[in-house]
Write an enzyme that holds these catalytic residues in place. Structure first.
Site, mmCIF file in Angstrom:
data_model
loop_
_atom_site.group_PDB
_atom_site.id
_atom_site.type_symbol
_atom_site.label_atom_id
_atom_site.label_comp_id
_atom_site.label_asym_id
_atom_site.label_seq_id
_atom_site.Cartn_x
_atom_site.Cartn_y
_atom_site.Cartn_z
ATOM 1 N N ILE A 138 1.375 -3.939 7.600
ATOM 2 C CA ILE A 138 2.275 -4.542 6.606
ATOM 3 C C ILE A 138 3.698 -4.324 7.094
ATOM 4 O O ILE A 138 4.212 -3.201 7.065
ATOM 5 C CB ILE A 138 2.084 -3.915 5.204
ATOM 6 C CG1 ILE A 138 0.616 -3.918 4.791
ATOM 7 C CG2 ILE A 138 2.962 -4.637 4.174
ATOM 8 C CD1 ILE A 138 -0.014 -5.287 4.663
ATOM 9 N N ASP A 182 -3.965 7.262 -7.441
ATOM 10 C CA ASP A 182 -2.783 7.882 -6.824
ATOM 11 C C ASP A 182 -1.685 6.816 -6.726
ATOM 12 O O ASP A 182 -0.951 6.738 -5.743
ATOM 13 C CB ASP A 182 -3.118 8.444 -5.444
ATOM 14 C CG ASP A 182 -2.001 9.337 -4.890
ATOM 15 O OD1 ASP A 182 -1.140 9.788 -5.685
ATOM 16 O OD2 ASP A 182 -1.971 9.573 -3.671
ATOM 17 N N ASN A 187 2.908 4.752 -2.896
ATOM 18 C CA ASN A 187 1.767 4.045 -2.323
ATOM 19 C C ASN A 187 1.810 2.549 -2.577
ATOM 20 O O ASN A 187 0.789 1.858 -2.571
ATOM 21 C CB ASN A 187 0.449 4.654 -2.818
ATOM 22 C CG ASN A 187 0.150 5.959 -2.088
ATOM 23 O OD1 ASN A 187 0.504 6.110 -0.919
ATOM 24 N ND2 ASN A 187 -0.475 6.886 -2.775
ATOM 25 N N ASP A 199 -3.302 3.105 0.520
ATOM 26 C CA ASP A 199 -3.763 4.481 0.299
ATOM 27 C C ASP A 199 -4.800 4.556 -0.812
ATOM 28 O O ASP A 199 -4.564 5.150 -1.860
ATOM 29 C CB ASP A 199 -2.541 5.357 -0.047
ATOM 30 C CG ASP A 199 -2.782 6.812 0.351
ATOM 31 O OD1 ASP A 199 -3.885 7.115 0.838
ATOM 32 O OD2 ASP A 199 -1.855 7.626 0.174
HETATM 33 P P1 ADP Z 1 -1.117 9.207 3.160
HETATM 34 O O1 ADP Z 1 -0.165 9.028 1.998
HETATM 35 O O2 ADP Z 1 -2.420 9.792 2.742
HETATM 36 O O3 ADP Z 1 -0.503 9.907 4.303
HETATM 37 P P2 ADP Z 1 -0.991 6.310 3.395
HETATM 38 O O4 ADP Z 1 -2.154 5.396 3.471
HETATM 39 O O5 ADP Z 1 -0.185 6.296 2.145
HETATM 40 O O6 ADP Z 1 -1.513 7.769 3.720
HETATM 41 O O7 ADP Z 1 -0.062 5.964 4.627
HETATM 42 C C1 ADP Z 1 1.079 6.707 4.913
HETATM 43 C C2 ADP Z 1 2.251 5.813 5.202
HETATM 44 O O8 ADP Z 1 1.988 4.986 6.330
HETATM 45 C C3 ADP Z 1 2.572 4.867 4.081
HETATM 46 O O9 ADP Z 1 3.441 5.433 3.141
HETATM 47 C C4 ADP Z 1 3.220 3.695 4.794
HETATM 48 O O10 ADP Z 1 4.581 3.953 5.007
HETATM 49 C C5 ADP Z 1 2.518 3.697 6.132
HETATM 50 N N1 ADP Z 1 1.402 2.732 6.122
HETATM 51 C C6 ADP Z 1 0.136 2.933 5.730
HETATM 52 N N2 ADP Z 1 -0.626 1.837 5.875
HETATM 53 C C7 ADP Z 1 0.186 0.888 6.366
HETATM 54 C C8 ADP Z 1 0.002 -0.498 6.744
HETATM 55 N N3 ADP Z 1 -1.180 -1.101 6.626
HETATM 56 N N4 ADP Z 1 1.069 -1.166 7.219
HETATM 57 C C9 ADP Z 1 2.274 -0.579 7.342
HETATM 58 N N5 ADP Z 1 2.503 0.709 7.017
HETATM 59 C C10 ADP Z 1 1.493 1.443 6.535
HETATM 60 MG MG MG Z 2 0.317 7.634 0.633
#
Ligand code: ADP
Ligand code: MG
Length: 349
Positions: A138, A182, A187, A199
């Site tokens: 994204i 969450d 998120n 997430d």
């Molecule tokens: P966690 O909070 O458990 O570390 P997340 O899934 O929230 O894991 O991912 C952490 C961060 O990585 C997100 O806040 C976002 O900034 C980035 N991120 C996660 N997935 C994507 C994606 N598909 N595209 C772009 N950025 C992403």
């Molecule tokens: Mg997260």
């Protein structure tokens, strides 16, 4: 700028080395070999439970590569999301950290699939292997979309995004039959003037024993965030009711929301002391989720009808739902019975 990216890379490479155990490296190696990934370059996020990297597929599509950490430490407090969930009723491997982490990755993959299938804006999951999840990136040109909490919004934007978010929450609950659990400005990503939810490894089934408590928390977070951004938000209670009210449909949703927003006396929830009490009581109210938790539902319904008691689970205690649950119970019983019989037969042989 270029220099900055390069420096960042150096640092990231160090992190990659630290985090990746040999098995994870093997998984990535295979993904590279099979062309799922052509290039991994740059770290988007390092979290407690996972790191996210930027990557590119062989066909030039940008990827987000989420690598769940295989150390067990941080996953301990996640029990509450799994306990009582039908999908994981056979238990999960608390003693095998690798298995457990794989389960979380799998859960995220499946939940993303379900969201996408039901028209929720979320990254499309592409491929899963062990603790490594590939999904749509994204963002664009290597720049990830900002989290909603960091996004710089024009003054007219929050209102539109709030409405979008509320509809998204409705869709997640009523179409995907999930509760994010969450959900907050951390998120949600802000991309192309819209929001994208991420997430979702901890998201639970809508009939998980704690689903409504989680949903209440999600409603509270979202309400507080948009209230801070000067949006005339519904109360937490109104939002919760909108999402769980079975009479709301895609067709009448807009009318419903318009009606509510007209009736919204903004900030009433926090300025009027009697309201505060009412809302707190509502938040803490015990909301039964299945038949075993409803001790005497007929009595409760009678009480509610006579006005002696507020039936807080009115939207859930509808006859159809009850019948469904009874049918489910019967099914489980029959399955057990069949299993026992098979075992008995096997023994005889
Ligand atoms: P966690 O909070 O458990 O570390 P997340 O899934 O929230 O894991 O991912 C952490 C961060 O990585 C997100 O806040 C976002 O900034 C980035 N991120 C996660 N997935 C994507 C994606 N598909 N595209 C772009 N950025 C992403
Ligand atoms: Mg997260």
């Amino acid at each position: 700028d270029n220099q900055r990216i390069r420096n960042k890379d150096k640092h990231d490479r160090a992190t990659v080395e630290q985090v990746l155990d040999p098995r994870t490296r093997m998984i990535l190696f295979k993904m590279l070999n099979h062309g799922f990934i052509n290039l991994i370059d740059g770290c988007i996020s390092t979290g407690k439970e996972a790191n996210v990297y930027w990557g590119e597929s062989k066909t030039g599509i940008e990827l987000a590569i989420k690598i769940y950490k295989t150390s067990i430490l941080h996953f301990k407090d996640r029990d509450k999301y799994v306990t009582g969930e039908f999908r994981w009723r056979h238990g999960y491997c608390r003693r095998n950290p690798r298995k457990m982490v794989q389960m979380w990755a799998e859960k995220e993959f499946r939940n993303l699939t379900r969201l996408i299938k039901n028209g929720v804006s979320a990254p499309n999951p592409i491929y899963l292997r062990g603790n490594v999840l590939l999904m749509d990136f994204i963002g664009s040109n290597r720049w990830p979309a900002p989290k909603l909490k960091d996004a710089v919004l024009k003054s007219s934007k929050p209102r539109k995004l709030y409405r979008e978010c509320v509809e998204m929450m409705w869709r997640i609950y009523n179409k995907s039959r999930l509760v994010h659990a969450d959900l907050s400005e951390y998120n949600l990503l802000y991309f192309n003037d819209s929001i994208v939810v991420i997430d979702v490894s901890q998201a639970v089934e809508h009939d998980h024993p704690m689903a409504l408590q989680f949903l209440m928390k999600d409603c509270t977070n979202i309400t507080e965030f948009f209230r801070k951004n000067d949006v005339a938000v519904m109360s937490v209670k109104q939002l919760f009711e909108f999402i769980t009210d079975p009479t709301v449909t895609e067709e009448n949703m807009d009318d419903y929301l318009d009606a509510v927003s007209e009736s919204v006396l903004n900030d009433e929830e926090f300025s009027d002391p009697t309201k505060i009490v009412e809302v707190e009581v509502f938040k803490q109210a015990y909301i039964p989720q299945n038949l075993t938790q409803v001790v005497d539902i007929e009595r409760d319904i009678d009480l509610a009808k006579s006005g002696k008691q507020d039936l807080i689970y009115k939207t859930l205690a509808r006859k159809k739902k009850i019948k469904e649950m009874q049918a489910e119970k019967r099914k489980v019983k029959v399955k057990k019975h069949v299993k026992k019989r098979k075992e008995r037969l096997a023994k005889k042989k």
